[in-house]
Motif scaffolding. Structure first.
Motif, PDB file in Angstrom:
ATOM      1  N   UNK A  69       0.545  -1.500  -0.205  1.00 46.73           N
ATOM      2  CA  UNK A  69      -0.200   0.067  -0.085  1.00 46.73           C
ATOM      3  C   UNK A  69       0.837   1.582  -0.058  1.00 46.73           C
ATOM      4  N   UNK A  70       2.061   1.026  -0.109  1.00 47.35           N
ATOM      5  CA  UNK A  70       3.019   2.950  -0.181  1.00 47.35           C
ATOM      6  C   UNK A  70       3.404   3.142  -1.738  1.00 47.35           C
ATOM      7  N   UNK A  71       3.793   4.118  -1.462  1.00 48.42           N
ATOM      8  CA  UNK A  71       4.497   4.218  -3.317  1.00 48.42           C
ATOM      9  C   UNK A  71       5.652   4.389  -2.631  1.00 48.42           C
ATOM     10  N   UNK A  72       6.397   4.127  -3.933  1.00 47.22           N
ATOM     11  CA  UNK A  72       7.810   4.050  -4.413  1.00 47.22           C
ATOM     12  C   UNK A  72       8.336   4.417  -5.821  1.00 47.22           C
ATOM     13  N   UNK A  73       9.204   4.938  -5.599  1.00 49.71           N
ATOM     14  CA  UNK A  73       9.729   4.977  -6.939  1.00 49.71           C
ATOM     15  C   UNK A  73      10.528   3.976  -8.418  1.00 49.71           C
ATOM     16  N   UNK A  74      10.235   3.786  -9.429  1.00 48.75           N
ATOM     17  CA  UNK A  74      10.446   3.050 -10.770  1.00 48.75           C
ATOM     18  C   UNK A  74      12.540   2.357 -10.028  1.00 48.75           C
ATOM     19  N   UNK A  75      11.824   1.091  -9.290  1.00 52.28           N
ATOM     20  CA  UNK A  75      13.137   0.007  -9.391  1.00 52.28           C
ATOM     21  C   UNK A  75      13.090  -1.185  -8.216  1.00 52.28           C
ATOM     22  N   UNK A 152      10.554  16.815  -2.908  1.00 54.61           N
ATOM     23  CA  UNK A 152      10.697  17.805  -1.575  1.00 54.61           C
ATOM     24  C   UNK A 152       9.482  17.334  -0.457  1.00 54.61           C
ATOM     25  N   UNK A 153       8.416  16.859  -0.767  1.00 57.04           N
ATOM     26  CA  UNK A 153       7.449  16.374  -0.167  1.00 57.04           C
ATOM     27  C   UNK A 153       6.695  15.565  -0.790  1.00 57.04           C
ATOM     28  N   UNK A 154       7.398  14.602  -0.521  1.00 59.49           N
ATOM     29  CA  UNK A 154       6.756  12.347  -0.286  1.00 59.49           C
ATOM     30  C   UNK A 154       5.285  12.295   0.781  1.00 59.49           C
ATOM     31  N   UNK A 155       4.499  12.184  -0.421  1.00 56.78           N
ATOM     32  CA  UNK A 155       2.750  11.708   0.863  1.00 56.78           C
ATOM     33  C   UNK A 155       3.788  11.051   1.443  1.00 56.78           C
ATOM     34  N   UNK A 156       2.985  11.059   2.911  1.00 60.76           N
ATOM     35  CA  UNK A 156       3.057  10.404   4.040  1.00 60.76           C
ATOM     36  C   UNK A 156       2.774   8.774   3.974  1.00 60.76           C
ATOM     37  N   UNK A 157       2.285   8.742   2.643  1.00 62.79           N
ATOM     38  CA  UNK A 157       2.226   6.154   2.880  1.00 62.79           C
ATOM     39  C   UNK A 157       3.104   6.594   1.746  1.00 62.79           C
ATOM     40  N   UNK A 158       4.466   7.303   1.560  1.00 62.79           N
ATOM     41  CA  UNK A 158       5.363   6.627   1.066  1.00 62.79           C
ATOM     42  C   UNK A 158       6.677   5.866   1.814  1.00 62.79           C
ATOM     43  N   UNK A 159       7.174   4.784   0.792  1.00 64.47           N
ATOM     44  CA  UNK A 159       7.950   3.943   1.893  1.00 64.47           C
ATOM     45  C   UNK A 159       9.058   4.319   2.337  1.00 64.47           C
ATOM     46  N   UNK A 160       9.865   4.540   3.374  1.00 66.99           N
ATOM     47  CA  UNK A 160      11.003   5.058   4.571  1.00 66.99           C
ATOM     48  C   UNK A 160      12.203   4.869   3.438  1.00 66.99           C
ATOM     49  N   UNK A 161      12.399   3.770   2.511  1.00 67.15           N
ATOM     50  CA  UNK A 161      13.217   3.831   1.206  1.00 67.15           C
ATOM     51  C   UNK A 161      13.400   4.676   0.268  1.00 67.15           C
ATOM     52  N   UNK A 162      12.155   5.092  -0.096  1.00 67.65           N
ATOM     53  CA  UNK A 162      11.398   6.498  -1.090  1.00 67.65           C
ATOM     54  C   UNK A 162      12.064   7.304  -0.592  1.00 67.65           C
ATOM     55  N   UNK A 163      11.594   7.673   0.730  1.00 71.88           N
ATOM     56  CA  UNK A 163      11.789   9.351   1.713  1.00 71.88           C
ATOM     57  C   UNK A 163      13.020   9.840   1.219  1.00 71.88           C
TER      58      UNK A 163
END
Length: 187
Positions: A69-75, A152-163
């Motif tokens: 359920x979290x956002x990540x960048x492509x990878x 600079x302002x990732x969403x709160x449900x962004x994976x910690x690695x991605x943040x």
């Protein structure tokens, strides 16, 4: 505890003992650091950047083993026989259906990550500002949708690695360490 030991005996080690690594007589024998066995992997990550500075992300399905359920960048994980840039280009094709020319892929940073399960991951992060094709969710079995976010302002449900990767990208840092706590956050 780290244990510093002498490398196993070999003709090369013997030559280094006598001559040293640069052929200097009387040089001391080198030592090798030995640690307990651990899981290790190499990931490739791509920050696909729009002209307005936003970065493409994917939202993982709730069944995702790595970022439910979290956002990540492509990878993803580098596959056997791939150079880092080849893995990054493959992940873009597989995850977002876009093609990037190798010369348009730029090295951005190296992320040294320790996960809560004690897995160590080296992440090679690249950026790309030019691509062919319109990004789409090319892996609907893994991701629910794509979103362009402000790094600079990732969403709160962004994976910690991605943040952490995005924070370092915005700051212009080329290297950083990330340790995930057992509660899922990163420090």
């Amino acid at each position: 505890m780290t244990d510093w030991t002498t490398p196993p005996h070999s003709a090369r080690n013997e030559a280094e003992t006598v001559l040293g690594p640069l052929g200097v007589a009387g040089a001391q024998k080198r030592q090798t650091r030995v640690n307990k066995p651990q899981k290790s992997a190499t990931n490739v990550v791509v920050l696909l950047l729009r002209d307005d500075g936003r970065v493409l992300t994917v939202r993982h399905s709730d069944a995702s083993p790595t970022a439910p359920g979290q956002f990540t960048v492509i990878g993803g994980k580098r596959e056997g026989g791939e150079f880092l840039d080849e893995g990054a280009l493959r992940e873009l094709r597989e995850g977002a259906g876009v093609r990037v020319a190798r010369e348009d892929l730029l090295f951005c940073q190296l992320a040294d990550y320790r996960g809560p399960d004690d897995e160590w991951v080296i992440g090679a992060v690249f950026t790309a500002q030019r691509w062919q094709g319109e990004p789409y969710n090319a892996e609907p079995d893994k991701h629910t949708h794509l979103a362009w976010i402000d790094p600079g302002r990732p969403p709160s449900d962004c994976h910690p690695y991605t943040v952490a990767v995005l924070r370092r990208f915005v700051a212009g840092e080329l290297y950083g360490t990330i340790t995930a706590s057992t509660s899922g956050g990163a420090v």
